[in-house]
Design an enzyme around this catalytic site. Structure first.
Site, PDB file in Angstrom:
ATOM      1  N   GLU A   1       0.823  -1.205   0.000  1.00 11.39           N
ATOM      2  CA  GLU A   1       0.000   0.000   0.000  1.00 11.39           C
ATOM      3  C   GLU A   1       0.858   1.257   0.000  1.00 11.39           C
ATOM      4  O   GLU A   1       0.548   2.240  -0.689  1.00 11.39           O
ATOM      5  CB  GLU A   1      -0.930   0.004   1.223  1.00 11.39           C
ATOM      6  CG  GLU A   1      -1.927  -1.139   1.256  1.00 11.39           C
ATOM      7  CD  GLU A   1      -1.417  -2.339   2.040  1.00 11.39           C
ATOM      8  OE1 GLU A   1      -2.241  -3.021   2.668  1.00 11.39           O
ATOM      9  OE2 GLU A   1      -0.178  -2.590   2.025  1.00 11.39           O
TER      10      GLU A   1
ATOM     11  N   ARG B   1      20.632 -20.532  -8.760  1.00  4.85           N
ATOM     12  CA  ARG B   1      21.666 -20.240  -9.755  1.00  4.85           C
ATOM     13  C   ARG B   1      21.025 -20.152 -11.135  1.00  4.85           C
ATOM     14  O   ARG B   1      19.906 -20.596 -11.351  1.00  4.85           O
ATOM     15  CB  ARG B   1      22.755 -21.322  -9.724  1.00  4.85           C
ATOM     16  CG  ARG B   1      23.443 -21.403  -8.366  1.00  4.85           C
ATOM     17  CD  ARG B   1      24.591 -22.384  -8.347  1.00  4.85           C
ATOM     18  NE  ARG B   1      24.219 -23.765  -8.618  1.00  4.85           N
ATOM     19  CZ  ARG B   1      23.654 -24.575  -7.709  1.00  4.85           C
ATOM     20  NH1 ARG B   1      23.375 -24.124  -6.494  1.00  4.85           N
ATOM     21  NH2 ARG B   1      23.363 -25.810  -8.022  1.00  4.85           N
TER      22      ARG B   1
ATOM     23  N   GLY C   1      16.612 -35.698   1.595  1.00  7.59           N
ATOM     24  CA  GLY C   1      16.484 -37.004   0.977  1.00  7.59           C
ATOM     25  C   GLY C   1      15.366 -37.870   1.535  1.00  7.59           C
ATOM     26  O   GLY C   1      14.398 -37.407   2.157  1.00  7.59           O
TER      27      GLY C   1
END
Length: 362
Positions: free
Chosen positions: A53, A208, A296
């Site tokens: 805003e 990256r 993992g």
């Protein structure tokens, strides 16, 4: 109403620019319209300030007087580093405010709308509410559930493997899929992996291929802090590194990672290792709203097993590695299909030669 939706859709598109850059604040968009003309636009800036805003009002200047403000979240009502946005809208002479969502933050929670109404400003709420809730899923999760929104990303072979039996995994998926993952990382507050993945790959976990406005926090869960002292350690200056560990972590390892600039966060452990729920609670307490988990297998199984995954993002390659390959998800101890977490498909499309599929928790 169609006009309200059109301008709110624009405000939502502006708000999306803040995803991954504004935590612990919500990513908000604001559009100011006067006499059918857009006079101001804004979105939450990196780090959470200025608010949407404030940016829109600054752009509009005197043209804000008599305008309608379209805001994707209720204007804030509390004094912090800046004045409340609700009061700023009043001072600017806005005559109508259309918002998508009420802010559940206890410091706001209807008070922003009340300030506007008491000043004689017409307030309409709930325009494109479902779309705004989806966009604000991370902020809402942190406020309402005390944990960030968790997306679990898995890049696998057709038969659900993440590496060959020897551990070779570079690369199962295509360059296009890997580039897409970096774009996804940039839209989350943090990228998270388990200690096993960190030990196997010593990953950078940074965005990256392009320069993001703000690198995501890198979060590694390693009960004993037994992590490689290579790329992760050397890159702390490039992106924050938070390590979740247990009480059993050796003092020498604690001293090393603290000396490198990592933030260490101790969490309780159980029979299966670090408590997944406690880890997420600690991350939320530090302001994270959206976490992109890249495995993992043990961490993925823990999060799924405790019902803590909100979104699955899969990249599936047209290659088969066989049962001797490494599974993408560790043991979950399920005896019955009824106990398995369920997700519904919301997106499926090719990315390069791979398939992207995205699922939301049922």
């Amino acid at each position: 109403m169609s006009e309200d939706r059109r301008y709110m859709a624009l405000a939502l598109s502006l708000a999306a620019r803040g995803l991954g850059n504004v935590w612990p604040n919500p990513a908000v968009g604001c559009v100011l319209v006067r006499d059918g003309r857009i006079v101001g636009r804004g979105w939450t800036q990196p780090g959470g300030r200025p608010h949407a805003e404030a940016r829109a009002l600054a752009q509009a200047g005197e043209a804000a007087r008599g305008a309608t403000a379209y805001v994707t979240l209720e204007p804030c009502a509390h004094h912090g580093k800046t004045p409340p946005c609700a009061e700023s809208l009043v001072a600017a002479g806005v005559v109508r405010v259309v918002s998508a969502l009420e802010d559940p933050d206890p410091r706001v929670s209807g008070r922003g709308h009340d300030i506007l109404r008491q000043a004689g400003i017409a307030v309409q709420t709930g325009v494109m509410q479902a779309e705004a809730r989806a966009q604000q899923s991370g902020f809402l999760s942190r406020i309402e559930r005390g944990r960030p929104w968790v997306a679990l990303k898995l890049a696998t072979s057709f038969d659900g493997r993440i590496a060959t039996a020897s551990g070779e995994s570079q690369w199962i998926t295509s360059p296009e899929a890997r580039a897409h993952v970096h774009a996804l990382r940039a839209r989350f507050d943090a990228v998270m992996v388990g200690g096993g993945t960190a030990r196997a790959d010593d990953p950078l976990l940074t965005v990256r291929g392009f320069a993001p406005l703000r690198q995501p926090v890198r979060v590694v869960a390693a009960a004993r802090l037994d992590l490689p002292r290579g790329r992760l350690a050397a890159s702390v200056g490039a992106a924050p590194l938070w390590i979740l560990h247990g009480a059993e972590a050796p003092s020498e390892a604690r001293d090393y990672w603290m000396s490198r600039g990592a933030e260490l966060i101790e969490v309780p452990t159980g029979p299966q290792g670090l408590s997944a729920a406690a880890m997420l609670s600690e991350l939320a307490a530090r302001g994270l709203t959206r976490v992109f988990c890249e495995g993992g297998g043990q961490l993925a199984a823990a999060l799924l097993g405790e019902g803590l995954v909100d979104e699955l993002i899969g990249f599936t390659a047209g290659v088969a590695l066989g049962s001797e390959g490494r599974a993408s998800i560790g043991p979950m101890g399920l005896a019955h299909l009824a106990d398995a977490p369920r997700f519904r498909l919301v997106e499926s499309r090719p990315v390069g030669v791979d398939i992207l599929h995205r699922w939301l928790a049922v």
